[in-house]
Design an enzyme around this catalytic site. Structure first.
Site, mmCIF file in Angstrom:
data_model
loop_
_atom_site.group_PDB
_atom_site.id
_atom_site.type_symbol
_atom_site.label_atom_id
_atom_site.label_comp_id
_atom_site.label_asym_id
_atom_site.label_seq_id
_atom_site.Cartn_x
_atom_site.Cartn_y
_atom_site.Cartn_z
ATOM 1 N N LYS A 74 -21.198 -100.644 -10.165
ATOM 2 C CA LYS A 74 -20.566 -99.316 -9.930
ATOM 3 C C LYS A 74 -18.952 -99.509 -10.535
ATOM 4 O O LYS A 74 -18.444 -98.675 -10.914
ATOM 5 C CB LYS A 74 -20.670 -98.625 -8.523
ATOM 6 C CG LYS A 74 -19.774 -97.750 -8.131
ATOM 7 C CD LYS A 74 -19.808 -97.125 -6.654
ATOM 8 C CE LYS A 74 -19.053 -98.079 -5.894
ATOM 9 N NZ LYS A 74 -17.477 -97.714 -5.531
ATOM 10 N N ASN A 75 -18.323 -100.495 -9.872
ATOM 11 C CA ASN A 75 -16.991 -100.794 -9.922
ATOM 12 C C ASN A 75 -16.355 -101.015 -11.492
ATOM 13 O O ASN A 75 -15.393 -101.198 -11.652
ATOM 14 C CB ASN A 75 -16.451 -101.619 -8.828
ATOM 15 C CG ASN A 75 -16.455 -100.886 -7.534
ATOM 16 O OD1 ASN A 75 -16.803 -99.837 -7.361
ATOM 17 N ND2 ASN A 75 -16.007 -101.611 -6.493
ATOM 18 N N ARG A 112 -11.665 -91.828 -4.584
ATOM 19 C CA ARG A 112 -10.498 -92.652 -5.050
ATOM 20 C C ARG A 112 -10.236 -92.916 -6.328
ATOM 21 O O ARG A 112 -9.091 -92.819 -7.021
ATOM 22 C CB ARG A 112 -10.288 -93.498 -4.276
ATOM 23 C CG ARG A 112 -8.830 -93.910 -4.087
ATOM 24 C CD ARG A 112 -8.834 -95.282 -2.915
ATOM 25 N NE ARG A 112 -7.581 -96.103 -3.611
ATOM 26 C CZ ARG A 112 -6.537 -95.904 -3.281
ATOM 27 N NH1 ARG A 112 -5.823 -94.914 -2.454
ATOM 28 N NH2 ARG A 112 -5.473 -96.704 -3.822
ATOM 29 N N CYS A 145 -8.360 -92.702 3.317
ATOM 30 C CA CYS A 145 -9.854 -92.672 3.420
ATOM 31 C C CYS A 145 -10.220 -93.448 4.486
ATOM 32 O O CYS A 145 -9.335 -94.314 5.188
ATOM 33 C CB CYS A 145 -10.549 -93.193 2.047
ATOM 34 S SG CYS A 145 -10.381 -94.959 1.908
ATOM 35 N N ARG A 164 -4.476 -97.141 1.887
ATOM 36 C CA ARG A 164 -4.621 -97.408 0.427
ATOM 37 C C ARG A 164 -3.839 -96.558 -0.598
ATOM 38 O O ARG A 164 -4.104 -95.567 -1.223
ATOM 39 C CB ARG A 164 -6.206 -97.018 0.123
ATOM 40 C CG ARG A 164 -7.128 -97.594 0.957
ATOM 41 C CD ARG A 164 -8.581 -97.417 0.225
ATOM 42 N NE ARG A 164 -8.862 -97.999 -0.903
ATOM 43 C CZ ARG A 164 -10.208 -97.749 -1.707
ATOM 44 N NH1 ARG A 164 -11.045 -96.802 -1.051
ATOM 45 N NH2 ARG A 164 -10.428 -98.576 -2.588
ATOM 46 N N PRO A 165 -2.682 -96.843 -0.418
ATOM 47 C CA PRO A 165 -1.302 -96.239 -1.364
ATOM 48 C C PRO A 165 -1.517 -96.595 -2.891
ATOM 49 O O PRO A 165 -2.428 -97.331 -3.166
ATOM 50 C CB PRO A 165 -0.085 -96.970 -0.827
ATOM 51 C CG PRO A 165 -0.622 -98.371 -0.429
ATOM 52 C CD PRO A 165 -2.090 -98.062 0.257
ATOM 53 N N VAL A 166 -1.129 -95.689 -3.704
ATOM 54 C CA VAL A 166 -0.991 -96.101 -5.029
ATOM 55 C C VAL A 166 0.566 -96.187 -5.893
ATOM 56 O O VAL A 166 0.665 -96.168 -6.804
ATOM 57 C CB VAL A 166 -1.511 -94.541 -5.735
ATOM 58 C CG1 VAL A 166 -2.998 -94.584 -5.505
ATOM 59 C CG2 VAL A 166 -0.646 -93.465 -5.520
ATOM 60 N N ASP A 167 1.347 -96.795 -4.850
ATOM 61 C CA ASP A 167 2.689 -97.128 -5.164
ATOM 62 C C ASP A 167 2.737 -98.197 -6.369
ATOM 63 O O ASP A 167 3.319 -98.079 -7.025
ATOM 64 C CB ASP A 167 3.670 -97.712 -4.090
ATOM 65 C CG ASP A 167 2.841 -98.814 -3.305
ATOM 66 O OD1 ASP A 167 1.505 -98.898 -3.123
ATOM 67 O OD2 ASP A 167 3.588 -99.727 -2.868
ATOM 68 N N LEU A 168 1.794 -99.423 -6.249
ATOM 69 C CA LEU A 168 1.765 -100.197 -7.500
ATOM 70 C C LEU A 168 1.019 -99.353 -8.562
ATOM 71 O O LEU A 168 1.552 -100.184 -9.676
ATOM 72 C CB LEU A 168 0.960 -101.583 -6.881
ATOM 73 C CG LEU A 168 1.511 -102.030 -5.583
ATOM 74 C CD1 LEU A 168 0.491 -103.205 -5.199
ATOM 75 C CD2 LEU A 168 2.918 -102.535 -5.731
ATOM 76 N N ASP A 228 -15.680 -106.331 -0.062
ATOM 77 C CA ASP A 228 -16.797 -105.266 -0.391
ATOM 78 C C ASP A 228 -18.144 -105.925 0.255
ATOM 79 O O ASP A 228 -19.237 -105.112 0.213
ATOM 80 C CB ASP A 228 -17.170 -104.756 -1.608
ATOM 81 C CG ASP A 228 -16.040 -103.885 -2.107
ATOM 82 O OD1 ASP A 228 -15.198 -103.485 -1.210
ATOM 83 O OD2 ASP A 228 -15.991 -103.697 -3.389
ATOM 84 N N ARG A 251 -23.796 -93.031 -2.972
ATOM 85 C CA ARG A 251 -22.374 -93.217 -3.875
ATOM 86 C C ARG A 251 -22.341 -94.802 -4.832
ATOM 87 O O ARG A 251 -22.071 -94.609 -5.627
ATOM 88 C CB ARG A 251 -21.142 -93.252 -3.066
ATOM 89 C CG ARG A 251 -21.094 -91.908 -2.397
ATOM 90 C CD ARG A 251 -19.808 -91.947 -1.620
ATOM 91 N NE ARG A 251 -18.684 -92.323 -2.859
ATOM 92 C CZ ARG A 251 -17.423 -92.556 -2.448
ATOM 93 N NH1 ARG A 251 -16.972 -92.398 -1.387
ATOM 94 N NH2 ARG A 251 -16.525 -92.715 -3.410
#
Ligand code: EPZ
Length: 429
Positions: free
Chosen positions: A22-23, A102, A126, A131-135, A316, A408
């Site tokens: 999946k990933n 996400r 979530c 789980r930020p997206v700053d990077l 995971d 999922r």
């Protein structure tokens, strides 16, 4: 909503085919935005997240067609997707879609690389932490994108194209590394990514991009170099096997006892997890068809495991290992260092009779003689499957609610488990 009913106590014997990852599939599908030509992906798993991403890409104008089955193919063969982003009609990824998954935030980089702009909803929190997206934003800025936050959206502009640069990640991030690579492939000049994620899915996406004409070296190490090119072409690529699905079924067999071949699995993709299983007393044998997992009679030994980026033990698989350790002969410790709040399965495992205590990022699991079936539910896909693993060894009936989480990330879970002898069925709502 569908539920899954499991009656514990059956040995597992036979073969479980492992699906495409999946990933890797999700970023590979997103990489199709980088070219006007068709990208063909083989070994794509049939998962709700793949269907959802097809819808999200469709909103940008991407056509996705799924090949029919060829003669001799069964449900165990992955699907083939033909993805064409010949004309991108919309560079906005709306909240309604991004908030459901996400990883769809990752369309930001290829849209800016190809179209010079994008407007992508912030994904929000979530169930496994903030789980930020700053990077990811930092990487885009380093490559020359101008970023504004407007009404919950990240608006990125690079009207004259992106420029190669050095990107040093202060923390290992899978999504940040995918973003940096996808932004850099069409940038002007060379990009060096330091402290890059080394997860095998990064290498798989880089291999596919190189087939498309990109010039990426060092994927799989912590220093990736990308020489920008002016355009990418179509290609054909088969998705690598899912290491998390592999580890999950390995733990299921370890829990239930028996002997199962995990067909198509590749041991080098999850060596840390296989080592943890060996330490627990499970027999792990790589073969040329996959990995053979066996446990016959003997009890499980407790383990000490800390999750960390690849090649360490993956976050995971943390919930699944915890489920397994609930039946070990002694006390195990699992430290979760990747996500700050990924212990939502603990209370549900306790409902089945597990003895687990939490102190910050450290879980202490005292093995118990028996688990007992109950009604349970979980809030993310890996947590949900840990309850399935526990249920395989629990006395009586367990009902796992909110099965959409499992759909999922796990293809035909109940067929794969019942195919090796588990008593598992889906109860449709
Ligand atoms: C990927 O998520 C996976 N998702 C996750 O799998 C996996 O758990 C995670 O990598 C870690 O291996 C996909 O591949 C689709 P990260 P990602 O960026 O990329 C922090 C599953 O169950 N961080 O590597 O979102 C972050 O909070 C899923 O299949 C920042 O601080 O994870 C975390 O602590 C769940 N700022 C750490 O880095 C940022 O901008 C690692 O996250 C980005 C991340």
């Amino acid at each position: 909503m569908d539920r899954i009913r499991i009656v514990g106590g059956r040995r597992l014997d036979g073969v479980i085919p492992i699906s495409g990852a999946k990933n890797a599939t999700l970023p590979l599908m997103i990489a199709s935005l980088l070219t006007g030509e068709t990208l063909t992906l083989d070994n794509v798993p049939r998962l709700a997240d793949v269907v959802l991403l097809q819808r999200i890409l469709g909103n940008h104008g991407v056509d996705v067609t799924v090949s029919g089955k060829r003669s001799g193919e069964t449900a165990d063969h992955g699907q083939t997707l033909h993805i064409s982003a010949a004309r991108i009609v919309d560079t906005t990824a709306p909240y309604e879609l991004v908030s459901k998954m996400r990883a769809s935030f990752w369309v930001l980089a290829p849209l800016v690389a190809r179209m010079g702009q994008a407007r992508v909803s912030m994904p929000g929190g979530c169930a496994i932490g903030t789980r930020p997206v700053d990077l990811l934003i930092m990487a885009m800025e380093r490559l020359g994108a101008r970023i504004d936050i407007d009404g919950g959206y990240v608006v990125a502009r690079a009207p004259h194209g992106l420029k190669g640069a050095e990107i040093v990640f202060p923390k290992v991030t899978v999504g940040g590394t995918h973003t940096a690579i996808m932004a850099a492939v069409l940038a002007d000049g060379t990009t060096v990514i330091e402290n890059a994620a080394r997860e095998p899915e990064i290498g798989d996406v880089a291999d596919c991009l190189n087939k498309m004409g990109a010039r990426i070296s060092g994927a799989g190490t912590n220093r990736i170099v990308v020489e920008g090119v002016t355009r990418l072409n179509g290609a054909r690529h088969a998705v690598l096997p899912d290491r998390i699905e592999t580890g999950t079924y390995a733990m299921a067999v370890a829990m239930a006892g028996g002997e199962v071949l995990l067909q198509n699995a590749r041991p080098e993709l999850l060596q840390a997890a296989l080592d943890a299983l060996s330490n627990a007393g499970v027999s792990v044998t790589p073969t040329n068809q996959g990995i053979r997992i066996a446990r016959n009679g003997a009890g499980l030994q407790p383990v000490e495991v800390t999750t960390a980026p690849f090649p360490s033990f993956p976050t995971d698989l943390q919930a699944q290992l915890m489920a397994l350790m609930t039946r070990a002969r002694g006390t195990s410790h699992i430290v979760e260092t990747v996500f700050e709040n990924r212990f939502m399965h603990v209370q549900e495992l306790v409902r089945l009779g597990a003895h687990i205590s939490l102190e910050g990022e450290r879980a202490t699991i005292e093995g118990v003689e028996r688990l007992k079936g109950a009604q349970v539910m979980a809030t993310d896909l890996r947590a949900s499957v840990s309850l399935v693993i526990a249920a395989l060894a629990a006395e009586g009936e367990t009902i796992v609610n909110r099965v959409y989480h499992l759909d999922r990330g796990f293809e035909r879970l109940e067929q794969k488990l019942s195919g090796v002898g588990a008593e598992v069925e889906r109860l449709s709502a």
